[in-house]
Write a protein that holds these residues in place. Sequence first.
Motif, short mmCIF file in Angstrom:
data_model
loop_
_atom_site.label_atom_id
_atom_site.label_comp_id
_atom_site.label_asym_id
_atom_site.label_seq_id
_atom_site.Cartn_x
_atom_site.Cartn_y
_atom_site.Cartn_z
N ALA A 1 -0.53 20.77 62.32
CA ALA A 1 -1.95 21.08 62.46
C ALA A 1 -2.65 21.01 61.11
O ALA A 1 -3.75 20.45 60.98
CB ALA A 1 -2.14 22.46 63.09
N ARG A 2 -1.99 21.56 60.07
CA ARG A 2 -2.58 21.49 58.73
C ARG A 2 -2.67 20.04 58.24
O ARG A 2 -3.67 19.65 57.65
CB ARG A 2 -1.76 22.32 57.75
CG ARG A 2 -1.99 23.79 57.93
CD ARG A 2 -1.27 24.59 56.88
NE ARG A 2 -1.48 26.01 57.09
CZ ARG A 2 -0.78 26.95 56.53
NH1 ARG A 2 0.20 26.64 55.69
NH2 ARG A 2 -1.04 28.21 56.77
N ALA A 3 -1.64 19.27 58.49
CA ALA A 3 -1.66 17.86 58.08
C ALA A 3 -2.76 17.10 58.81
O ALA A 3 -3.46 16.28 58.21
CB ALA A 3 -0.30 17.22 58.32
N ALA A 4 -2.92 17.37 60.10
CA ALA A 4 -3.98 16.71 60.87
C ALA A 4 -5.36 17.11 60.35
O ALA A 4 -6.26 16.27 60.26
CB ALA A 4 -3.84 17.05 62.35
N LYS A 5 -5.50 18.39 59.99
CA LYS A 5 -6.78 18.87 59.46
C LYS A 5 -7.08 18.19 58.13
O LYS A 5 -8.21 17.73 57.90
CB LYS A 5 -6.74 20.38 59.29
CG LYS A 5 -8.03 20.96 58.77
CD LYS A 5 -7.93 22.47 58.63
CE LYS A 5 -9.20 23.02 58.02
NZ LYS A 5 -9.13 24.45 57.77
N VAL A 6 -6.10 18.10 57.25
CA VAL A 6 -6.29 17.45 55.96
C VAL A 6 -6.63 15.97 56.16
O VAL A 6 -7.54 15.44 55.51
CB VAL A 6 -5.02 17.61 55.07
CG1 VAL A 6 -5.06 16.68 53.88
CG2 VAL A 6 -4.88 19.06 54.63
N GLN A 7 -5.94 15.32 57.07
CA GLN A 7 -6.21 13.91 57.34
C GLN A 7 -7.61 13.72 57.92
O GLN A 7 -8.34 12.80 57.54
CB GLN A 7 -5.17 13.34 58.30
CG GLN A 7 -5.31 11.86 58.54
CD GLN A 7 -4.22 11.32 59.45
OE1 GLN A 7 -3.43 12.07 60.01
NE2 GLN A 7 -4.20 10.01 59.60
N ALA A 8 -8.04 14.61 58.82
CA ALA A 8 -9.38 14.51 59.40
C ALA A 8 -10.45 14.75 58.34
O ALA A 8 -11.46 14.04 58.30
CB ALA A 8 -9.53 15.52 60.54
N GLU A 9 -10.22 15.71 57.45
CA GLU A 9 -11.18 15.97 56.37
C GLU A 9 -11.27 14.77 55.42
O GLU A 9 -12.36 14.40 54.99
CB GLU A 9 -10.80 17.23 55.61
CG GLU A 9 -11.05 18.51 56.38
CD GLU A 9 -10.50 19.75 55.69
OE1 GLU A 9 -9.83 19.62 54.63
OE2 GLU A 9 -10.73 20.85 56.21
N ALA A 10 -10.12 14.19 55.11
CA ALA A 10 -10.12 13.02 54.22
C ALA A 10 -10.84 11.85 54.88
O ALA A 10 -11.62 11.15 54.23
CB ALA A 10 -8.68 12.63 53.87
N SER A 11 -10.61 11.67 56.16
CA SER A 11 -11.27 10.58 56.89
C SER A 11 -12.79 10.81 56.94
O SER A 11 -13.57 9.88 56.73
CB SER A 11 -10.70 10.49 58.30
OG SER A 11 -11.37 9.51 59.04
N ALA A 12 -13.18 12.05 57.19
CA ALA A 12 -14.62 12.38 57.23
C ALA A 12 -15.25 12.16 55.86
O ALA A 12 -16.37 11.64 55.75
CB ALA A 12 -14.83 13.81 57.69
N GLN A 13 -14.53 12.52 54.80
CA GLN A 13 -15.05 12.33 53.44
C GLN A 13 -15.22 10.84 53.14
O GLN A 13 -16.22 10.43 52.56
CB GLN A 13 -14.12 12.99 52.43
CG GLN A 13 -14.65 12.99 51.03
CD GLN A 13 -13.72 13.70 50.07
OE1 GLN A 13 -12.53 13.82 50.31
NE2 GLN A 13 -14.28 14.17 48.98
N VAL A 14 -14.26 10.03 53.54
CA VAL A 14 -14.36 8.58 53.33
C VAL A 14 -15.54 8.02 54.11
O VAL A 14 -16.30 7.19 53.60
CB VAL A 14 -13.04 7.88 53.73
CG1 VAL A 14 -13.22 6.38 53.85
CG2 VAL A 14 -11.95 8.21 52.72
N GLN A 15 -15.71 8.47 55.35
CA GLN A 15 -16.84 8.00 56.15
C GLN A 15 -18.18 8.41 55.54
O GLN A 15 -19.12 7.61 55.50
CB GLN A 15 -16.73 8.52 57.59
CG GLN A 15 -15.64 7.85 58.38
CD GLN A 15 -15.49 8.45 59.77
OE1 GLN A 15 -16.10 9.47 60.10
NE2 GLN A 15 -14.67 7.82 60.59
#
Length: 178
Positions: free
Chosen positions: A28-42
Motif C-alpha cells: 500500500a505504501r509503495a502504491a501510494k508513493v508510485q501514485a504520488e510520483a505519477s501525479a507529480q510527473v503529470q
Amino acid sequence: MADSVVWVGVFTGATAVLASWVTTLGNARAAKVQAEASAQVQRRDRVRETRRAAYLELMEQAHITGQLYWRVGDAFVQLVDPAERLTRIQELRTELRGAFDPLMRCVRVIVLEGPAPAAEAAEALMAAAAGANSALARVAEAGGDDPGSRGLFDEADGVFRGRLERFIGEARTAMVAS
C-alpha cells in the motif's frame, strides 16, 4: 505433545497473518508513493505544456507586432508622397493597437504561469512594444516627415527586438529547467 502442536500451529498461523499484514502495508505504501510520483510527473508535464503554449503564443503575437513595425519602415522607404506615407502610418498604428491587446493578454498569462525571469522578460517586451507604439504616435503627430521622431521609432523598434530575443532566451531556459 498435542499442546505443542497446537501452539506451533497457532504461532505459525499468527506469523503468516502478521507477514501478510506487513506485506499488504508495504504494498500500500509503495502504491501510494508510485501514485504520488505519477501525479507529480503529470502536474509537471501540465505546467510545462501550459508554459510552452503561453510562450509560443507570446512569440507569435510579438512576431505580428514586429512585422507591423517592419511595415512602418517600408512605408518610409517605399512611399515618397508625405500624405500617402502619413496615411499608411495611421493605418499601421490602428493595426498595432489591435495587435497590442493580444500581446498584453499573452504577457499576463506568462506572468501568472511564471517563472519569474520569463515573466519579467515578457513584461519588458510589452513595455518595449508600448514604447515603440508611443514613438510611432510621435512620428504621426510630426506628419511622418520628422527624422528625429523617426529615429526615436527606429530605436524603440530595436529595443523591442532586443527584448524579444531576451524573452526567447528566458523561455528556452525555463523550458529546459522544467
